[in-house]
Design an enzyme around this catalytic site. Structure first.
Site, PDB file in Angstrom:
ATOM      1  N   ASN A  18       9.392   0.247  -2.169  1.00 16.37           N
ATOM      2  CA  ASN A  18       9.162   0.048  -0.723  1.00 16.37           C
ATOM      3  C   ASN A  18       9.383  -1.415  -0.343  1.00 16.37           C
ATOM      4  OD1 ASN A  18       6.618  -0.641  -1.969  1.00 16.37           O
ATOM      5  ND2 ASN A  18       5.613  -0.476   0.003  1.00 16.37           N
ATOM      6  N   PHE A  19      10.539  -1.923  -0.801  1.00 16.69           N
ATOM      7  CA  PHE A  19      10.940  -3.268  -0.405  1.00 16.69           C
ATOM      8  C   PHE A  19      11.416  -3.255   1.044  1.00 16.69           C
ATOM      9  CE2 PHE A  19      12.188  -3.612  -5.048  1.00 16.69           C
ATOM     10  CZ  PHE A  19      11.086  -4.388  -5.381  1.00 16.69           C
ATOM     11  N   GLN A  52     -16.799  25.172  20.173  1.00 18.80           N
ATOM     12  CA  GLN A  52     -15.797  26.156  19.765  1.00 18.80           C
ATOM     13  C   GLN A  52     -15.792  27.298  20.789  1.00 18.80           C
ATOM     14  OE1 GLN A  52     -16.661  27.886  15.995  1.00 18.80           O
ATOM     15  NE2 GLN A  52     -14.517  28.153  15.443  1.00 18.80           N
ATOM     16  N   LYS A 106      11.255  -5.006   9.063  1.00 13.86           N
ATOM     17  CA  LYS A 106      10.185  -4.895   8.076  1.00 13.86           C
ATOM     18  C   LYS A 106       8.961  -4.359   8.809  1.00 13.86           C
ATOM     19  CE  LYS A 106      11.574  -8.470   4.892  1.00 13.86           C
ATOM     20  NZ  LYS A 106      11.220  -9.716   4.221  1.00 13.86           N
ATOM     21  N   GLY A 132      -7.458  19.519  20.033  1.00  8.00           N
ATOM     22  CA  GLY A 132      -6.942  20.877  19.848  1.00  8.00           C
ATOM     23  C   GLY A 132      -7.420  21.720  21.017  1.00  8.00           C
ATOM     24  N   GLY A 133      -7.595  22.989  20.768  1.00  8.00           N
ATOM     25  CA  GLY A 133      -8.059  23.879  21.830  1.00  8.00           C
ATOM     26  C   GLY A 133      -9.570  23.831  22.032  1.00  8.00           C
ATOM     27  N   GLN A 134     -10.277  23.091  21.170  1.00  7.24           N
ATOM     28  CA  GLN A 134     -11.740  23.079  21.253  1.00  7.24           C
ATOM     29  C   GLN A 134     -12.217  21.729  21.770  1.00  7.24           C
ATOM     30  OE1 GLN A 134     -12.414  26.012  20.204  1.00  7.24           O
ATOM     31  NE2 GLN A 134     -10.889  26.446  18.656  1.00  7.24           N
ATOM     32  N   ASP A 175       0.694   3.541   6.060  1.00  5.04           N
ATOM     33  CA  ASP A 175       0.859   3.182   4.648  1.00  5.04           C
ATOM     34  C   ASP A 175       0.610   4.364   3.705  1.00  5.04           C
ATOM     35  OD1 ASP A 175       1.618   0.597   5.079  1.00  5.04           O
ATOM     36  OD2 ASP A 175      -0.373  -0.237   4.873  1.00  5.04           O
ATOM     37  N   GLN A 196       0.775  -1.241   0.000  1.00  6.00           N
ATOM     38  CA  GLN A 196       0.000   0.000   0.000  1.00  6.00           C
ATOM     39  C   GLN A 196       0.810   1.296   0.000  1.00  6.00           C
ATOM     40  OE1 GLN A 196      -3.420   2.335   2.584  1.00  6.00           O
ATOM     41  NE2 GLN A 196      -3.191   0.185   2.984  1.00  6.00           N
ATOM     42  N   LEU A 246       8.935  -8.569 -14.613  1.00  2.84           N
ATOM     43  CA  LEU A 246      10.377  -8.579 -14.787  1.00  2.84           C
ATOM     44  C   LEU A 246      11.011  -9.252 -13.584  1.00  2.84           C
ATOM     45  CD1 LEU A 246      12.362  -7.321 -16.846  1.00  2.84           C
ATOM     46  CD2 LEU A 246      12.509  -5.317 -15.354  1.00  2.84           C
ATOM     47  N   TYR A 296       4.689  -3.182   8.675  1.00  3.94           N
ATOM     48  CA  TYR A 296       3.361  -2.983   8.096  1.00  3.94           C
ATOM     49  C   TYR A 296       2.639  -1.885   8.866  1.00  3.94           C
ATOM     50  CZ  TYR A 296       3.605  -7.135   5.122  1.00  3.94           C
ATOM     51  OH  TYR A 296       3.943  -8.040   4.150  1.00  3.94           O
ATOM     52  N   GLU A 297       1.524  -1.478   8.314  1.00  2.00           N
ATOM     53  CA  GLU A 297       0.714  -0.377   8.837  1.00  2.00           C
ATOM     54  C   GLU A 297       0.676  -0.258  10.371  1.00  2.00           C
ATOM     55  OE1 GLU A 297      -1.388   2.085   7.272  1.00  2.00           O
ATOM     56  OE2 GLU A 297      -1.467   2.700   9.348  1.00  2.00           O
TER      57      GLU A 297
HETATM   58  N1  CAO Z   1      12.071  -9.751  -9.322  1.00  3.21           N
HETATM   59  C1  CAO Z   1      12.842 -10.467  -8.482  1.00  3.21           C
HETATM   60  N2  CAO Z   1      12.810 -10.304  -7.147  1.00  3.21           N
HETATM   61  C2  CAO Z   1      11.949  -9.390  -6.651  1.00  3.21           C
HETATM   62  C3  CAO Z   1      11.117  -8.608  -7.465  1.00  3.21           C
HETATM   63  C4  CAO Z   1      11.218  -8.826  -8.878  1.00  3.21           C
HETATM   64  N3  CAO Z   1      10.475  -8.128  -9.735  1.00  3.21           N
HETATM   65  N4  CAO Z   1      10.389  -7.794  -6.695  1.00  3.21           N
HETATM   66  C5  CAO Z   1      10.736  -8.055  -5.437  1.00  3.21           C
HETATM   67  N5  CAO Z   1      11.672  -9.010  -5.385  1.00  3.21           N
HETATM   68  C6  CAO Z   1      12.325  -9.589  -4.228  1.00  3.21           C
HETATM   69  C7  CAO Z   1      13.160  -8.603  -3.445  1.00  3.21           C
HETATM   70  O1  CAO Z   1      14.357  -8.347  -4.081  1.00  3.21           O
HETATM   71  C8  CAO Z   1      13.302  -9.322  -2.110  1.00  3.21           C
HETATM   72  O2  CAO Z   1      14.336 -10.254  -2.224  1.00  3.21           O
HETATM   73  P1  CAO Z   1      15.444 -10.524  -1.091  1.00  3.21           P
HETATM   74  O3  CAO Z   1      14.796 -10.269   0.232  1.00  3.21           O
HETATM   75  O4  CAO Z   1      15.807 -11.945  -1.337  1.00  3.21           O
HETATM   76  O5  CAO Z   1      16.562  -9.603  -1.328  1.00  3.21           O
HETATM   77  C9  CAO Z   1      12.016 -10.115  -1.995  1.00  3.21           C
HETATM   78  O6  CAO Z   1      11.373 -10.006  -3.267  1.00  3.21           O
HETATM   79  C10 CAO Z   1      11.079  -9.710  -0.886  1.00  3.21           C
HETATM   80  O7  CAO Z   1      10.944  -8.345  -0.767  1.00  3.21           O
HETATM   81  P2  CAO Z   1      10.352  -7.671   0.552  1.00  3.21           P
HETATM   82  O8  CAO Z   1      11.296  -7.829   1.707  1.00  3.21           O
HETATM   83  O9  CAO Z   1      10.031  -6.280   0.202  1.00  3.21           O
HETATM   84  O10 CAO Z   1       8.988  -8.502   0.786  1.00  3.21           O
HETATM   85  P3  CAO Z   1       8.278  -9.101   2.073  1.00  3.21           P
HETATM   86  O11 CAO Z   1       6.991  -9.625   1.572  1.00  3.21           O
HETATM   87  O12 CAO Z   1       9.129 -10.047   2.814  1.00  3.21           O
HETATM   88  O13 CAO Z   1       8.010  -7.847   3.035  1.00  3.21           O
HETATM   89  C11 CAO Z   1       7.134  -5.691   3.616  1.00  3.21           C
HETATM   90  C12 CAO Z   1       6.938  -6.966   2.797  1.00  3.21           C
HETATM   91  C13 CAO Z   1       6.044  -4.725   3.238  1.00  3.21           C
HETATM   92  C14 CAO Z   1       7.044  -6.006   5.126  1.00  3.21           C
HETATM   93  C15 CAO Z   1       8.523  -5.101   3.294  1.00  3.21           C
HETATM   94  O14 CAO Z   1       8.600  -4.915   1.899  1.00  3.21           O
HETATM   95  C16 CAO Z   1       8.819  -3.790   3.968  1.00  3.21           C
HETATM   96  O15 CAO Z   1       9.112  -3.713   5.160  1.00  3.21           O
HETATM   97  N6  CAO Z   1       8.786  -2.685   3.188  1.00  3.21           N
HETATM   98  C17 CAO Z   1       9.156  -1.377   3.655  1.00  3.21           C
HETATM   99  C18 CAO Z   1       8.103  -0.795   4.488  1.00  3.21           C
HETATM  100  C19 CAO Z   1       6.781  -0.753   3.777  1.00  3.21           C
HETATM  101  O16 CAO Z   1       6.631  -0.171   2.743  1.00  3.21           O
HETATM  102  N7  CAO Z   1       5.794  -1.348   4.440  1.00  3.21           N
HETATM  103  C20 CAO Z   1       4.430  -1.105   4.070  1.00  3.21           C
HETATM  104  C21 CAO Z   1       3.890  -1.964   3.099  1.00  3.21           C
HETATM  105  S1  CAO Z   1       2.247  -1.411   2.851  1.00  3.21           S
HETATM  106  O17 CAO Z   1       1.431  -2.136   4.062  1.00  3.21           O
END
Ligand code: CAO
Length: 423
Positions: A97-98, A280, A138, A255-257, A173, A18, A73, A140-141
């Site tokens: 956002n990996f 208010q 890592k 806030g102040g209200q 997110d 997200q 890809l 999440y929200e």
């Molecule tokens: N081709 C090949 N590999 C790919 C790819 C592609 N097109 N797209 C992604 N990958 C691979 C990545 O390179 C990664 O590989 P390695 O860990 O082996 O180096 C792997 O997929 C997993 O990526 P990830 O760590 O982002 O995925 P996850 O599901 O384990 O974690 C999340 C998800 C959201 C917790 C993590 O991405 C994160 O902390 N992101 C940053 C914070 C964030 O944005 N969080 C909010 C997400 S919205 O709720």
């Protein structure tokens, strides 16, 4: 397509779930060419999460990825890396956002990207900022809401439900994505001056904290004054302040209200038969007029905000008594005539069907190749000379061949890439 301010900006959208997708979707609405890069066969995990129709992209995906193109890809394969390198050479922005370090592990460090394209803006969302002692986590929200101060300050301060509480709004997110969008646009404008790209990063913790600014204000006031007079604990439950930690304030104004959620007709059976009412400070007289309590205007116990605070519960009870035979809409219709800041508590169902929101483009229906059509939330930002048009999210890899052809790949080369499963 009509001319839009971000036409000509090419964005490699290496985002998922997200936070990142919300950012790039907004830039796509404003005219950027957003190319979503997804893993062959699987794609963004949200395509298949919480599906309402079997084998069709879930609403989680369609509502966060409109107006984009999608290519598949495998960027861990040498052939896939080569395609990404070409894309980087020809693009303006890469958003990702990996998890921490994933882009580096793929071989696309900031240094490498700069070598490929010194004008590139590389924008990242991470859970915590670089150098933070939790930078490896890592996130999440809800993790971000806890780490950014929202959870400790949201919810009830007593009773069995007095636990840190998560907001339904995506403070971690989508909010971080919106911050990142501002950063990207700033870096693009900066590049016009310097000719160089730069790294833009926004952590989810920082983005949540930025929205909790008033709670950080309160922490400092608490440290110096010892209590918070606008909180519901003041003045009858002063022990809530003894540790000098900002307590949760229920539905107080913040806030102040002073403000509170008040019951309307039907609250016993309708979970959303409520209004939010704000007292208010400088508009006390209209409140007295609306409630038929003219005597409160000159009563020293009610005349000033400070005098009212010890009776604030009783004031809210009086308003509740006044609206108990009125629906939330009738109540607001009365109070709006007196210029009182208030609103009905609207359910998602009411918002989805709200005619004003549909008319303004805040809620839009989008035709989709496989779903039929779906409703989504359109641009919350309105312009005088730009009407963002929401188009369907792409199918997985829908534009792979088109984008590869634009990069100069021949039909035979594209077939080879397919054979090697790099796309
Ligand atoms: N081709 C090949 N590999 C790919 C790819 C592609 N097109 N797209 C992604 N990958 C691979 C990545 O390179 C990664 O590989 P390695 O860990 O082996 O180096 C792997 O997929 C997993 O990526 P990830 O760590 O982002 O995925 P996850 O599901 O384990 O974690 C999340 C998800 C959201 C917790 C993590 O991405 C994160 O902390 N992101 C940053 C914070 C964030 O944005 N969080 C909010 C997400 S919205 O709720």
């Amino acid at each position: 397509m009509s001319n839009k301010p971000l036409n000509g900006i090419k964005i490699i959208d290496f985002t998922h779930v997200q936070a990142g997708p919300a950012c790039t979707q907004m830039l796509a609405w404003f005219g950027a060419d957003v190319i979503k890069v997804e893993r062959p066969g699987a794609g963004d995990v949200t395509r298949s999460q919480l599906r309402d129709i079997p084998n069709v992209d879930a609403l989680y995906f369609t509502m966060l990825n409109s107006n984009k193109r999608s290519i598949t890809l495998d960027t861990k394969k040498p052939e896939g890396k080569a395609v990404l390198e070409k894309l980087i050479r020809e693009s303006d922005v890469l958003v990702e956002n990996f998890g921490p370090g994933a882009l580096d592990r793929m071989g696309f460090t900031w240094e490498r990207i700069q070598e490929l394209n010194p004008k590139m803006v590389v924008a990242s969302v991470k859970g915590f900022s670089e150098g933070h002692h939790y930078e490896d986590l890592k996130v999440y929200e809800n993790v971000a809401q806890c780490a950014g101060g929202a959870a400790s300050t949201t919810g009830w301060w007593k009773g069995e439900n007095s636990v840190p509480t998560i907001s339904a709004a995506a403070l971690g997110d989508s909010n971080t994505g919106m911050h990142l969008a501002i950063g990207i646009l700033t870096a693009i404008i900066g590049r016009q001056q310097t000719g160089k790209g730069q790294k833009v990063a926004c952590s989810m913790q920082d983005a949540v904290l930025n929205l909790c600014r008033v709670k950080m204000r309160d922490q400092q006031r608490l440290d110096s004054v010892g209590y918070l007079e606008e909180y519901p604990q003041y003045p009858h439950e002063m022990e809530a302040f003894k540790d000098k930690v900002v307590p949760r304030g229920g539905n107080a104004g913040g806030g102040g209200q002073p403000g509170w959620i008040l019951k309307c007709k039907g609250w016993q059976t309708d979970p959303n038969a409520y209004i939010y009412f704000t007292v208010q400070g400088h508009a006390w007289d209209p409140i007295c007029d609306a409630l038929g309590k003219p005597e409160w205007k000159t009563d020293p116990d009610y005349m000033t905000p400070k005098a009212r605070q010890p009776h604030i519960d009783q004031i809210f009870a009086t308003i509740e008594d006044f609206i108990k035979d009125k629906t939330k809409f009738e109540a607001v219709d009365i109070f709006r005539k007196h210029d009182i800041p208030c609103a009905p508590v609207l359910s998602m169902k009411e918002l989805l069907h709200d005619e004003s929101l549909r008319k303004s483009g805040s809620i839009v229906e989008v035709p989709h190749k496989e779903r039929g059509s779906y409703w989504t939330i359109g641009s919350p930002i309105k312009f005088s000379d730009l009407k963002p048009e929401v188009t369907a999210s792409p199918l997985l890899g829908e534009h792979t061949e088109q984008v590869l052809a634009e990069l100069g790949y021949t039909k035979a080369q594209i077939d080879n890439l397919k054979e090697s499963k790099a796309v």
